[in-house]
Design a protein around this motif. Structure first.
Motif, PDB file in Angstrom:
ATOM      1  N   ALA A 150      -0.079  12.212  18.481  1.00  0.00           N
ATOM      2  CA  ALA A 150      -1.922  11.564  17.596  1.00  0.00           C
ATOM      3  C   ALA A 150      -1.454  11.796  16.489  1.00  0.00           C
ATOM      4  O   ALA A 150      -1.904  10.877  15.635  1.00  0.00           O
ATOM      5  N   ASN A 151      -0.207  12.821  15.729  1.00  0.00           N
ATOM      6  CA  ASN A 151      -0.399  12.838  14.190  1.00  0.00           C
ATOM      7  C   ASN A 151       1.036  11.145  13.499  1.00  0.00           C
ATOM      8  O   ASN A 151       1.066  11.072  12.723  1.00  0.00           O
ATOM      9  N   ILE A 152       1.808  11.418  14.642  1.00  0.00           N
ATOM     10  CA  ILE A 152       2.277  10.620  14.357  1.00  0.00           C
ATOM     11  C   ILE A 152       1.799   9.244  14.406  1.00  0.00           C
ATOM     12  O   ILE A 152       2.182   8.367  13.702  1.00  0.00           O
ATOM     13  N   GLN A 153       0.889   8.922  15.159  1.00  0.00           N
ATOM     14  CA  GLN A 153       0.225   7.664  15.129  1.00  0.00           C
ATOM     15  C   GLN A 153      -0.006   7.285  14.160  1.00  0.00           C
ATOM     16  O   GLN A 153      -1.100   6.414  13.397  1.00  0.00           O
ATOM     17  N   LEU A 154      -0.917   8.564  13.685  1.00  0.00           N
ATOM     18  CA  LEU A 154      -1.692   8.423  11.868  1.00  0.00           C
ATOM     19  C   LEU A 154      -0.897   8.065  11.218  1.00  0.00           C
ATOM     20  O   LEU A 154      -1.256   7.737   9.797  1.00  0.00           O
ATOM     21  N   PHE A 155       0.892   8.887  11.176  1.00  0.00           N
ATOM     22  CA  PHE A 155       1.301   7.966  10.763  1.00  0.00           C
ATOM     23  C   PHE A 155       2.101   7.025  10.022  1.00  0.00           C
ATOM     24  O   PHE A 155       1.864   6.376   9.165  1.00  0.00           O
ATOM     25  N   LEU A 156       1.369   6.507  11.570  1.00  0.00           N
ATOM     26  CA  LEU A 156       2.119   5.003  11.880  1.00  0.00           C
ATOM     27  C   LEU A 156       0.946   4.085  11.308  1.00  0.00           C
ATOM     28  O   LEU A 156       1.638   2.847  10.357  1.00  0.00           O
TER      29      LEU A 156
ATOM     30  N   ALA B 297      -0.946   4.531   8.432  1.00  0.00           N
ATOM     31  CA  ALA B 297      -1.272   4.903   7.703  1.00  0.00           C
ATOM     32  C   ALA B 297       0.408   4.077   7.274  1.00  0.00           C
ATOM     33  O   ALA B 297       0.198   3.611   5.740  1.00  0.00           O
ATOM     34  N   SER B 298       1.858   3.948   7.618  1.00  0.00           N
ATOM     35  CA  SER B 298       2.146   2.996   7.147  1.00  0.00           C
ATOM     36  C   SER B 298       2.239   1.761   7.322  1.00  0.00           C
ATOM     37  O   SER B 298       2.722   1.166   6.617  1.00  0.00           O
ATOM     38  N   ALA B 299       1.489   1.742   7.989  1.00  0.00           N
ATOM     39  CA  ALA B 299       1.473  -0.198   7.796  1.00  0.00           C
ATOM     40  C   ALA B 299       0.696  -0.192   7.335  1.00  0.00           C
ATOM     41  O   ALA B 299       0.940  -1.423   6.544  1.00  0.00           O
ATOM     42  N   ALA B 300       0.181  -0.003   6.541  1.00  0.00           N
ATOM     43  CA  ALA B 300      -1.714  -0.037   5.148  1.00  0.00           C
ATOM     44  C   ALA B 300      -0.110  -0.662   4.378  1.00  0.00           C
ATOM     45  O   ALA B 300      -0.812  -1.236   3.498  1.00  0.00           O
ATOM     46  N   HIS B 301       0.702   1.048   4.525  1.00  0.00           N
ATOM     47  CA  HIS B 301       1.449   1.587   3.226  1.00  0.00           C
ATOM     48  C   HIS B 301       2.370  -0.542   3.513  1.00  0.00           C
ATOM     49  O   HIS B 301       2.404  -1.059   1.707  1.00  0.00           O
ATOM     50  N   LEU B 302       2.767  -0.978   4.426  1.00  0.00           N
ATOM     51  CA  LEU B 302       3.608  -1.760   4.556  1.00  0.00           C
ATOM     52  C   LEU B 302       2.728  -2.940   3.513  1.00  0.00           C
ATOM     53  O   LEU B 302       3.426  -4.064   2.939  1.00  0.00           O
ATOM     54  N   ASN B 303       1.966  -3.186   4.186  1.00  0.00           N
ATOM     55  CA  ASN B 303       0.867  -4.493   4.333  1.00  0.00           C
ATOM     56  C   ASN B 303       0.424  -4.528   2.733  1.00  0.00           C
ATOM     57  O   ASN B 303       0.588  -5.504   2.186  1.00  0.00           O
ATOM     58  N   ARG B 304       0.109  -3.153   1.825  1.00  0.00           N
ATOM     59  CA  ARG B 304      -0.387  -4.064   0.441  1.00  0.00           C
ATOM     60  C   ARG B 304       1.095  -3.722  -0.513  1.00  0.00           C
ATOM     61  O   ARG B 304       1.160  -4.715  -1.204  1.00  0.00           O
ATOM     62  N   ARG B 305       2.744  -3.712   0.185  1.00  0.00           N
ATOM     63  CA  ARG B 305       3.597  -3.376  -0.687  1.00  0.00           C
ATOM     64  C   ARG B 305       3.652  -5.345  -0.512  1.00  0.00           C
ATOM     65  O   ARG B 305       4.634  -6.101  -1.065  1.00  0.00           O
ATOM     66  N   MET B 306       3.711  -5.962   1.014  1.00  0.00           N
ATOM     67  CA  MET B 306       3.897  -7.070   1.499  1.00  0.00           C
ATOM     68  C   MET B 306       2.548  -8.281   0.165  1.00  0.00           C
ATOM     69  O   MET B 306       3.417  -9.470  -0.241  1.00  0.00           O
ATOM     70  N   GLN B 307       1.837  -7.373  -0.251  1.00  0.00           N
ATOM     71  CA  GLN B 307       0.780  -8.066  -1.049  1.00  0.00           C
ATOM     72  C   GLN B 307       1.175  -8.356  -2.730  1.00  0.00           C
ATOM     73  O   GLN B 307       1.329  -9.384  -2.952  1.00  0.00           O
ATOM     74  N   PHE B 308       2.534  -7.021  -3.152  1.00  0.00           N
ATOM     75  CA  PHE B 308       2.436  -7.368  -4.131  1.00  0.00           C
ATOM     76  C   PHE B 308       4.233  -8.314  -4.006  1.00  0.00           C
ATOM     77  O   PHE B 308       4.217  -8.870  -5.068  1.00  0.00           O
ATOM     78  N   LEU B 309       5.284  -8.595  -2.834  1.00  0.00           N
ATOM     79  CA  LEU B 309       5.188  -8.498  -2.728  1.00  0.00           C
ATOM     80  C   LEU B 309       5.142 -10.781  -2.878  1.00  0.00           C
ATOM     81  O   LEU B 309       5.886 -11.993  -3.556  1.00  0.00           O
ATOM     82  N   ALA B 310       4.340 -10.737  -1.926  1.00  0.00           N
ATOM     83  CA  ALA B 310       3.109 -12.099  -2.262  1.00  0.00           C
ATOM     84  C   ALA B 310       3.313 -12.838  -3.573  1.00  0.00           C
ATOM     85  O   ALA B 310       3.137 -13.823  -4.098  1.00  0.00           O
ATOM     86  N   ARG B 311       2.476 -11.492  -4.325  1.00  0.00           N
ATOM     87  CA  ARG B 311       2.656 -12.116  -5.202  1.00  0.00           C
ATOM     88  C   ARG B 311       3.903 -12.872  -6.508  1.00  0.00           C
ATOM     89  O   ARG B 311       3.772 -13.609  -7.254  1.00  0.00           O
ATOM     90  N   PHE B 312       4.461 -12.255  -6.111  1.00  0.00           N
ATOM     91  CA  PHE B 312       6.152 -12.494  -7.673  1.00  0.00           C
ATOM     92  C   PHE B 312       6.471 -13.444  -6.463  1.00  0.00           C
ATOM     93  O   PHE B 312       6.947 -13.748  -7.622  1.00  0.00           O
ATOM     94  N   ASN B 313       6.639 -13.583  -5.643  1.00  0.00           N
ATOM     95  CA  ASN B 313       6.639 -14.711  -4.128  1.00  0.00           C
ATOM     96  C   ASN B 313       6.181 -16.610  -5.043  1.00  0.00           C
ATOM     97  O   ASN B 313       6.483 -17.870  -4.793  1.00  0.00           O
ATOM     98  N   ALA B 314       4.945 -15.797  -5.087  1.00  0.00           N
ATOM     99  CA  ALA B 314       4.240 -17.376  -5.834  1.00  0.00           C
ATOM    100  C   ALA B 314       4.512 -17.334  -7.540  1.00  0.00           C
ATOM    101  O   ALA B 314       4.299 -18.572  -7.732  1.00  0.00           O
TER     102      ALA B 314
END
Length: 131
Positions: free
Chosen positions: A105-111, A113-130
């Motif tokens: 259960a704890n690992i799934q919570l961490f997973l 959070a990691s997915a949300a963090h990954l999405n946020r970083r991908m959004q920043f990357l998309a801004r610079f790719n544009a």
């Protein structure tokens, strides 16, 4: 000093001194690292989930044996106090299973959070790719 070295390395790898190119490459590397971490966490979740399923199977078999000692006698030689051994074994494996289930259960919570963090970083990357 480490930050300056990292900045120079990014500028060299980007082949440009443009701040946009350096930031794009930096975010791209961050996304790659986060994807690797996400993959590791997902694999760990699968491993722990398999362990919980295995422990559940052991507990079910032990409970079945304690419920019908004649079945257990077909597999092993039983003595008069072996019913207590089965009960202790069930409690032991349930404690391990509960620990592993909590860890899962704890690992799934961490997973998550990691997915949300990954999405946020991908959004920043998309801004610079544009740009």
């Amino acid at each position: 000093m480490d930050n300056l070295v990292r900045l120079l390395e990014l500028a060299y790898a980007a082949g440009s001194v443009s701040a946009v190119e350096i930031m794009r490459l930096g975010f791209q590397r961050e996304v790659q690292e986060e994807r690797g971490w996400f993959s590791f966490l997902y694999g760990w979740c699968v491993h722990v989930a398999d362990r919980v399923a295995f422990l559940n199977a052991i507990i079910q078999e032990l409970e079945f044996c304690i419920g019908d000692m004649s079945i257990a006698e077909l597999v092993v030689e039983l003595r008069s106090d072996d019913g207590l051994v089965f009960a202790d074994s069930i409690m032991y494996f349930k404690a391990i299973r509960n620990f592993e289930a909590e860890k899962l259960a704890n690992i799934q919570l961490f997973l998550q959070a990691s997915a949300a963090h990954l999405n946020r970083r991908m959004q920043f990357l998309a801004r610079f790719n544009a740009m």
